[in-house]
Motif scaffolding. Structure first.
Motif, PDB file in Angstrom:
ATOM      1  N   ALA A 175     -21.295  36.857  36.827  1.00  0.00           N
ATOM      2  CA  ALA A 175     -21.575  38.155  36.200  1.00  0.00           C
ATOM      3  C   ALA A 175     -20.957  38.260  34.802  1.00  0.00           C
ATOM      4  CB  ALA A 175     -21.066  39.285  37.089  1.00  0.00           C
ATOM      5  N   THR A 176     -19.717  37.808  34.645  1.00  0.00           N
ATOM      6  CA  THR A 176     -19.060  37.906  33.340  1.00  0.00           C
ATOM      7  C   THR A 176     -19.723  37.015  32.310  1.00  0.00           C
ATOM      8  OG1 THR A 176     -16.907  38.500  34.296  1.00  0.00           O
ATOM      9  CG2 THR A 176     -16.896  37.568  32.088  1.00  0.00           C
ATOM     10  N   SER A 177     -20.019  35.767  32.668  1.00  0.00           N
ATOM     11  CA  SER A 177     -20.629  34.843  31.712  1.00  0.00           C
ATOM     12  C   SER A 177     -22.034  35.289  31.322  1.00  0.00           C
ATOM     13  CB  SER A 177     -20.644  33.420  32.279  1.00  0.00           C
ATOM     14  OG  SER A 177     -21.115  33.397  33.603  1.00  0.00           O
ATOM     15  N   VAL A 178     -22.814  35.806  32.274  1.00  0.00           N
ATOM     16  CA  VAL A 178     -24.141  36.345  31.952  1.00  0.00           C
ATOM     17  C   VAL A 178     -23.987  37.592  31.075  1.00  0.00           C
ATOM     18  CG1 VAL A 178     -26.229  37.411  32.884  1.00  0.00           C
ATOM     19  CG2 VAL A 178     -25.239  35.419  34.027  1.00  0.00           C
ATOM     20  N   GLY A 179     -22.999  38.415  31.407  1.00  0.00           N
ATOM     21  CA  GLY A 179     -22.749  39.619  30.618  1.00  0.00           C
ATOM     22  C   GLY A 179     -22.378  39.315  29.180  1.00  0.00           C
ATOM     23  N   LEU A 180     -21.719  38.182  28.946  1.00  0.00           N
ATOM     24  CA  LEU A 180     -21.381  37.778  27.580  1.00  0.00           C
ATOM     25  C   LEU A 180     -22.636  37.581  26.739  1.00  0.00           C
ATOM     26  CD1 LEU A 180     -18.499  35.178  28.127  1.00  0.00           C
ATOM     27  CD2 LEU A 180     -18.297  37.386  26.969  1.00  0.00           C
ATOM     28  N   LEU A 181     -23.678  37.020  27.355  1.00  0.00           N
ATOM     29  CA  LEU A 181     -24.931  36.797  26.633  1.00  0.00           C
ATOM     30  C   LEU A 181     -25.572  38.128  26.242  1.00  0.00           C
ATOM     31  CD1 LEU A 181     -26.493  33.947  28.823  1.00  0.00           C
ATOM     32  CD2 LEU A 181     -25.117  33.717  26.746  1.00  0.00           C
ATOM     33  N   VAL A 182     -25.624  39.065  27.196  1.00  0.00           N
ATOM     34  CA  VAL A 182     -26.224  40.374  26.930  1.00  0.00           C
ATOM     35  C   VAL A 182     -25.394  41.138  25.900  1.00  0.00           C
ATOM     36  CG1 VAL A 182     -26.882  42.585  27.957  1.00  0.00           C
ATOM     37  CG2 VAL A 182     -27.270  40.458  29.219  1.00  0.00           C
ATOM     38  N   TYR A 183     -24.071  41.076  26.043  1.00  0.00           N
ATOM     39  CA  TYR A 183     -23.179  41.725  25.085  1.00  0.00           C
ATOM     40  C   TYR A 183     -23.400  41.150  23.687  1.00  0.00           C
ATOM     41  CZ  TYR A 183     -18.839  42.938  22.646  1.00  0.00           C
ATOM     42  OH  TYR A 183     -17.922  43.380  21.713  1.00  0.00           O
ATOM     43  N   GLY A 184     -23.475  39.818  23.594  1.00  0.00           N
ATOM     44  CA  GLY A 184     -23.689  39.166  22.305  1.00  0.00           C
ATOM     45  C   GLY A 184     -25.008  39.543  21.676  1.00  0.00           C
ATOM     46  N   GLN A 185     -26.049  39.653  22.495  1.00  0.00           N
ATOM     47  CA  GLN A 185     -27.359  40.041  21.983  1.00  0.00           C
ATOM     48  C   GLN A 185     -27.317  41.453  21.406  1.00  0.00           C
ATOM     49  OE1 GLN A 185     -30.491  40.534  24.903  1.00  0.00           O
ATOM     50  NE2 GLN A 185     -32.046  39.800  23.479  1.00  0.00           N
ATOM     51  N   LYS A 186     -26.631  42.371  22.093  1.00  0.00           N
ATOM     52  CA  LYS A 186     -26.515  43.743  21.599  1.00  0.00           C
ATOM     53  C   LYS A 186     -25.716  43.812  20.307  1.00  0.00           C
ATOM     54  CE  LYS A 186     -27.026  46.220  25.995  1.00  0.00           C
ATOM     55  NZ  LYS A 186     -26.377  47.154  26.958  1.00  0.00           N
ATOM     56  N   GLN A 187     -24.760  42.884  20.154  1.00  0.00           N
ATOM     57  CA  GLN A 187     -23.938  42.860  18.943  1.00  0.00           C
ATOM     58  C   GLN A 187     -24.651  42.184  17.786  1.00  0.00           C
ATOM     59  OE1 GLN A 187     -20.771  44.330  18.700  1.00  0.00           O
ATOM     60  NE2 GLN A 187     -21.372  45.134  20.699  1.00  0.00           N
ATOM     61  N   GLY A 188     -25.819  41.577  18.078  1.00  0.00           N
ATOM     62  CA  GLY A 188     -26.576  40.901  17.026  1.00  0.00           C
ATOM     63  C   GLY A 188     -25.976  39.580  16.625  1.00  0.00           C
ATOM     64  N   GLY A 189     -25.205  38.957  17.543  1.00  0.00           N
ATOM     65  CA  GLY A 189     -24.559  37.694  17.226  1.00  0.00           C
ATOM     66  C   GLY A 189     -25.413  36.493  17.573  1.00  0.00           C
ATOM     67  N   GLY A 190     -24.792  35.330  17.595  1.00  0.00           N
ATOM     68  CA  GLY A 190     -25.501  34.097  17.894  1.00  0.00           C
ATOM     69  C   GLY A 190     -25.911  33.380  16.622  1.00  0.00           C
ATOM     70  N   GLN A 191     -26.760  32.359  16.779  1.00  0.00           N
ATOM     71  CA  GLN A 191     -27.209  31.565  15.647  1.00  0.00           C
ATOM     72  C   GLN A 191     -28.730  31.502  15.639  1.00  0.00           C
ATOM     73  OE1 GLN A 191     -25.106  28.170  17.608  1.00  0.00           O
ATOM     74  NE2 GLN A 191     -26.846  26.963  16.880  1.00  0.00           N
ATOM     75  N   SER A 234     -33.249  33.050  18.329  1.00  0.00           N
ATOM     76  CA  SER A 234     -31.799  33.133  18.235  1.00  0.00           C
ATOM     77  C   SER A 234     -31.189  32.524  19.481  1.00  0.00           C
ATOM     78  CB  SER A 234     -31.354  34.601  18.113  1.00  0.00           C
ATOM     79  OG  SER A 234     -31.754  35.137  16.885  1.00  0.00           O
ATOM     80  N   VAL A 235     -30.055  31.904  19.309  1.00  0.00           N
ATOM     81  CA  VAL A 235     -29.344  31.279  20.427  1.00  0.00           C
ATOM     82  C   VAL A 235     -27.980  31.933  20.568  1.00  0.00           C
ATOM     83  CG1 VAL A 235     -28.255  29.152  21.257  1.00  0.00           C
ATOM     84  CG2 VAL A 235     -30.528  29.069  20.262  1.00  0.00           C
ATOM     85  N   VAL A 256     -32.230  29.584  15.092  1.00  0.00           N
ATOM     86  CA  VAL A 256     -32.769  28.221  15.161  1.00  0.00           C
ATOM     87  C   VAL A 256     -34.262  28.290  14.948  1.00  0.00           C
ATOM     88  CG1 VAL A 256     -30.991  27.359  16.718  1.00  0.00           C
ATOM     89  CG2 VAL A 256     -33.054  28.360  17.669  1.00  0.00           C
ATOM     90  N   GLY A 257     -34.802  27.214  14.412  1.00  0.00           N
ATOM     91  CA  GLY A 257     -36.243  27.151  14.183  1.00  0.00           C
ATOM     92  C   GLY A 257     -36.797  25.832  14.634  1.00  0.00           C
ATOM     93  N   SER A 258     -37.847  25.388  14.003  1.00  0.00           N
ATOM     94  CA  SER A 258     -38.502  24.150  14.406  1.00  0.00           C
ATOM     95  C   SER A 258     -37.899  22.936  13.738  1.00  0.00           C
ATOM     96  CB  SER A 258     -40.001  24.226  14.054  1.00  0.00           C
ATOM     97  OG  SER A 258     -40.163  24.473  12.669  1.00  0.00           O
ATOM     98  N   ALA A 290     -28.230  30.595  25.911  1.00  0.00           N
ATOM     99  CA  ALA A 290     -29.513  31.268  26.097  1.00  0.00           C
ATOM    100  C   ALA A 290     -30.193  31.474  24.756  1.00  0.00           C
ATOM    101  CB  ALA A 290     -29.324  32.616  26.800  1.00  0.00           C
ATOM    102  N   SER A 291     -31.503  31.493  24.779  1.00  0.00           N
ATOM    103  CA  SER A 291     -32.280  31.758  23.577  1.00  0.00           C
ATOM    104  C   SER A 291     -33.135  32.990  23.801  1.00  0.00           C
ATOM    105  CB  SER A 291     -33.176  30.552  23.242  1.00  0.00           C
ATOM    106  OG  SER A 291     -34.145  30.345  24.263  1.00  0.00           O
ATOM    107  N   TYR A 292     -33.527  33.625  22.706  1.00  0.00           N
ATOM    108  CA  TYR A 292     -34.455  34.753  22.815  1.00  0.00           C
ATOM    109  C   TYR A 292     -35.253  34.867  21.528  1.00  0.00           C
ATOM    110  CZ  TYR A 292     -31.144  37.569  20.044  1.00  0.00           C
ATOM    111  OH  TYR A 292     -30.314  38.040  19.056  1.00  0.00           O
ATOM    112  N   GLY A 293     -36.547  35.192  21.674  1.00  0.00           N
ATOM    113  CA  GLY A 293     -37.415  35.346  20.524  1.00  0.00           C
ATOM    114  C   GLY A 293     -37.224  36.689  19.863  1.00  0.00           C
ATOM    115  N   GLU A 294     -37.562  36.757  18.590  1.00  0.00           N
ATOM    116  CA  GLU A 294     -37.408  38.002  17.842  1.00  0.00           C
ATOM    117  C   GLU A 294     -38.362  39.078  18.354  1.00  0.00           C
ATOM    118  OE1 GLU A 294     -38.036  36.928  13.806  1.00  0.00           O
ATOM    119  OE2 GLU A 294     -36.120  35.884  13.592  1.00  0.00           O
ATOM    120  N   GLU A 295     -39.483  38.661  18.926  1.00  0.00           N
ATOM    121  CA  GLU A 295     -40.487  39.626  19.370  1.00  0.00           C
ATOM    122  C   GLU A 295     -40.161  40.210  20.744  1.00  0.00           C
ATOM    123  OE1 GLU A 295     -44.256  37.737  19.213  1.00  0.00           O
ATOM    124  OE2 GLU A 295     -44.230  37.476  17.036  1.00  0.00           O
TER     125      GLU A 295
END
Length: 436
Positions: A387-403, A5-6, A405-407, A22-27
């Motif tokens: 801090a705010t821009s990094v926090g947006l990424l963490v906040y978005g991850q907790k909200q289950g947002g983003g897009q 997810s991105v 992506v695969g191969s 930022a990207s993060y794996g499902e695992e």
């Protein structure tokens, strides 16, 4: 290849626009920064858009640079919101448990939060956040998660943050014009608190303060829950303006001088062996002088006093900012509820003497808040400024947002790199927005 997810965060501030991808794996769930860009913001005053075309250009420039670094395009983002338009309040909701003889479910929790959300707000405002503070099952109070418990009556108190509808629509229009959708808005200080506070500090009671260029936002946590939030109409740029007026230099020169002082401070000299008191005092006076020309600053004088600028110009403004915060906390009777003190982030957090001033004025602990929880391209963003821009990424991850992506090849990148004309660019943006 496992899908990732991105998440994209865009912090639109008075001084700069920061885009992080930022990207993060499902695992693992570990956020890894792959794109970073910060450009000067034009068209924003005190965290409010005053020129749509100018800020649109700034956001586009920042986002494009981050996308080039990441190697792919994005189609959605979380956006920070601040400014004196922000208001907050606490609200209670009560519902009857759907199946009293069974366990409380997530549907019951959703209903009680929706009941707390049902407050009367002016038509020109809309709700940004509804954050549950605690739950109450029948007569049992202070419950964090009631799911699985049994009871008849479910209550909740939630912290509600609202913003001006027109400001949010203007910001959303800028993002949509770039071919992106808004995953969500996040209050700047709330986002910053995601990556600067510890759970222990939240439990003890703490105030997260994000000092931006035009405004300073804050969130107060008591017993692990968000109790109060707001925005002060002063920020780090006011300190720079005071320096510019007091030293009779340009605002750009004042920013340079403030940055230099924040890195070098007052400096501490010790008497040398066998050195007379007179020689030591002369050496102190010499060390106290700052040559403006060597810093590339044009002014009416060649040398200025380092201690004079800090103590007589910068300190009074810093005291004003902290005193204004103290008045807000005193009004809500929260000063005694935050023994963990202040955690200060934002561009103004590293201003020389700010931590000492905060401790002196409020008689509480204070520290600079650095963002954490990241991997990847983090060298330049491990500072309070981000801090705010990094926090947006963490906040978005907790909200289950983003897009997701695969191969597969991202066709949006192909269209992005072709040199279209003005009409073609609009078509390209449409294609980019349709790509996964």
């Amino acid at each position: 290849m496992s899908k990732e997810s991105v998440i994209t965060g865009i912090d639109v501030g008075t001084d700069k626009v920061v885009s992080l991808i930022a990207s993060y794996g499902e695992e693992t769930g570990q956020l890894r920064v792959v794109g970073v860009s910060a450009v000067p913001a034009k068209g924003v005053r005190k965290s409010v858009i005053v020129d749509l075309e100018s800020i649109l250009h700034s956001i586009e420039k920042s986002l494009n640079a981050a996308e080039r670094m990441a190697g792919f395009s994005v189609n959605s983002a979380y956006i920070s919101v601040s400014g004196v338009q922000i208001r907050s309040r606490n609200s209670k909701g009560v519902v009857a448990v759907a199946e009293p003889d069974q366990e409380i479910t997530s549907n019951d929790v959703a209903r009680v939060i929706e009941a707390a959300r049902a407050v009367s707000i002016p038509s020109e405002r809309e709700i940004l956040h509804v954050i549950p503070r605690y739950f109450k099952v029948d007569s049992q109070e202070g419950i964090r998660d009631p799911v699985g418990m049994t009871g008849v009556r479910l209550e909740s108190e939630a912290h509600i943050i609202t913003g001006m509808t027109t400001s949010l629509r203007n910001l959303k229009k800028c993002i949509n014009d770039l071919g992106l959708t808004v995953d969500g808005f996040a209050f700047a200080s709330l986002a910053a608190s995601e990556v600067t506070l510890t759970e222990t500090e939240k439990e003890l009671g703490v105030a997260a303060v994000d000092i931006g260029a035009g405004t300073s936002s804050f969130c107060v946590f008591v017993d692990g829950a968000l109790e109060f939030s707001g925005v002060l109409p002063v920020g780090a740029r006011h300190i720079s303006k005071d320096i510019a007026v007091g030293c009779r230099i340009s605002l750009e020169g004042a920013e340079k001088l403030k940055t230099y002082l924040s890195k070098n401070g007052l400096g501490k000299l010790k008497p040398r062996s066998g050195e007379s008191k007179r020689d030591f005092n002369n050496r102190k006076k010499q060390a106290d002088k700052i040559n403006l020309q060597k810093l590339g600053i044009d002014g009416n004088v060649e040398d200025i006093s380092r201690s004079g600028v800090i103590k007589r110009i910068m300190t009074p403004r810093m005291e004003e900012i902290i005193e204004m915060l103290g008045e807000q906390l005193e009004e809500k009777e929260l000063l005694d509820d935050i023994p963990a003190g202040l955690v200060i982030s934002g561009g103004g957090a590293q201003t020389v003497g700010l931590i000492e001033v905060s401790k002196k004025v409020l008689r509480l602990p204070a520290r600079v808040g650095y963002p954490n929880q990241l991997a990847g391209l983090v060298g330049e963003i491990k500072t309070p400024n981000y801090a705010t821009s990094v926090g947006l990424l963490v906040y978005g991850q907790k909200q289950g947002g983003g897009q997701k992506v695969g191969s597969n090849i991202n066709l949006g990148d192909i269209f992005k790199n072709i040199n279209f004309g003005k009409v073609g660019k609009k078509i390209a943006k449409i294609f980019r927005s349709l790509m996964p």
